[in-house]
Design an enzyme around this catalytic site. Structure first.
Site, mmCIF file in Angstrom:
data_model
loop_
_atom_site.group_PDB
_atom_site.id
_atom_site.type_symbol
_atom_site.label_atom_id
_atom_site.label_comp_id
_atom_site.label_asym_id
_atom_site.label_seq_id
_atom_site.Cartn_x
_atom_site.Cartn_y
_atom_site.Cartn_z
ATOM 1 N N SER A 165 23.237 5.688 2.742
ATOM 2 C CA SER A 165 22.296 4.695 3.267
ATOM 3 C C SER A 165 21.908 5.078 4.683
ATOM 4 O O SER A 165 22.647 5.780 5.378
ATOM 5 C CB SER A 165 22.952 3.306 3.281
ATOM 6 N N TYR A 191 30.387 -0.664 7.538
ATOM 7 C CA TYR A 191 29.440 -0.211 6.510
ATOM 8 C C TYR A 191 28.896 1.165 6.875
ATOM 9 O O TYR A 191 28.805 2.053 6.020
ATOM 10 C CB TYR A 191 28.303 -1.215 6.380
#
Length: 323
Positions: A165, A191
């Site tokens: 990502s 994350y």
């Protein structure tokens, strides 16, 4: 960026458009987390092109429902469900044991946890690093012989796809405390670390298995509103600028069909035959990240071969496999 690999597809292409013209009959694909979100469309595109697809997820009801819907659309039983909880090393080993020595041609590590409060896996790892990276690491290294067998059987390299990502820009790997045992927890940093790990894993896996017929690439699917946002209140999504004044996705967000496209391209694209260790987005090799375009591109730390080796060694020590 000389020698950049590109395709005829782009940000708005769909998974079905990418797979059109490919005959995947006889190929076997596992897609983790394919009971919801872009995983569903990834599984659907591969199955409609003829592949046998296993939805490896932790929710049997959802997984079976998706499998049945795709099989009905395909007109034959090409999709099945396999129970897999990536937050448990024991559950991962059980999935692999049940799988046995069957070949695999495509492994798509699609499942993810995003921006969760501090939680821990069954083995005590921070949930995002433990599930997104360590769970997929163990799954992949245990299934590496099956991917090698797939390459031998087909005469073409098998492919591993690791979903990363743009969130990787938020953090590299904190090697002295990846699981937040002593440092303060911050959900977006965690994350970012996990998504950097997903990219570095593709670099490390490709290095170790390319000579045995298996290539790995990382994928940035794009911004898509799916159950991945389950831990984010709508107020926070507004504050992030993801939603407009009518709580609709802002310009630039993709549909789930578009979000699955780069994963499918990584799995079947002829441009990537014999190629690995890359970070892909919008069905092309990503450009370097820049301040002018902060929501696209790849940062150097996510493709650093030394960091990839260090992460591999750390992961081997933690999960006890992959040496």
């Amino acid at each position: 960026m000389s020698g950049r690999i590109t395709s005829a597809f782009g940000a708005k292409s769909t998974a079905r458009e990418v797979v059109a013209g490919h005959d995947l009959s006889g190929r076997v694909a596992i897609v983790t987390g394919a009971a919801t979100g872009i995983g569903v469309e990834t599984a659907r595109a591969l199955a409609l092109a003829g592949a046998e697809v296993i939805i490896a997820a932790r929710k049997p009801e959802l997984g079976e429902e998706v499998a049945n819907a795709i099989n009905e659309e395909a007109g034959s039983k090409r999709v099945s469900f396999g129970m897999l909880d990536l937050s448990s090393l024991e559950a991962i080993r059980h999935f692999v044991n049940v799988w046995g020595d069957r070949r695999i041609d495509i492994l798509i590590n699609n499942a993810a946890v995003m921006a969760s409060p501090l939680m821990r896996t069954a083995d005590g790892f921070e949930m995002q690093f433990g599930t997104n990276h360590l769970g997929h690491f163990l799954l992949s290294v245990l299934l590496a012989p099956n991917l090698i067998a797939g390459a031998k059987a087909s005469g073409k390299p098998s492919r591993l796809v690791s979903l990363s990502s743009i969130g990787h820009r938020r953090s590299g790997i904190h090697f002295d405390d990846p699981n937040y045992t002593t440092r303060p927890y911050e959900k977006w940093e965690a994350y970012g670390q996990a998504k950097t790990a997903n990219s570095l894993f593709a670099v490390g896996f490709d290095k170790r298995f390319k000579d045995q017929g298996v290539h790995a690439n990382a994928v940035m699917p794009g911004g898509i509103l799916t159950p991945l946002q389950r831990h984010l209140p709508i107020e926070e999504q507004r504050a992030l600028g993801w939603l407009d004044e009518n709580d609709q996705p802002r310009e630039g967000f993709k549909t789930t069909e578009q979000g699955a496209a780069t994963s499918v391209w990584a799995a079947v694209g002829s441009e990537l035959e014999g190629v690995g260790g890359l970070y892909l987005e919008d069905c092309n090799q990503a450009l370097p990240w820049s301040k002018e375009n902060p929501w696209t591109g790849v940062m150097p730390h996510a493709l650093d071969p030394e960091a990839a080796d260090r992460l591999w060694d750390l992961s081997v020590d933690i999960v006890g496999a992959g040496a």
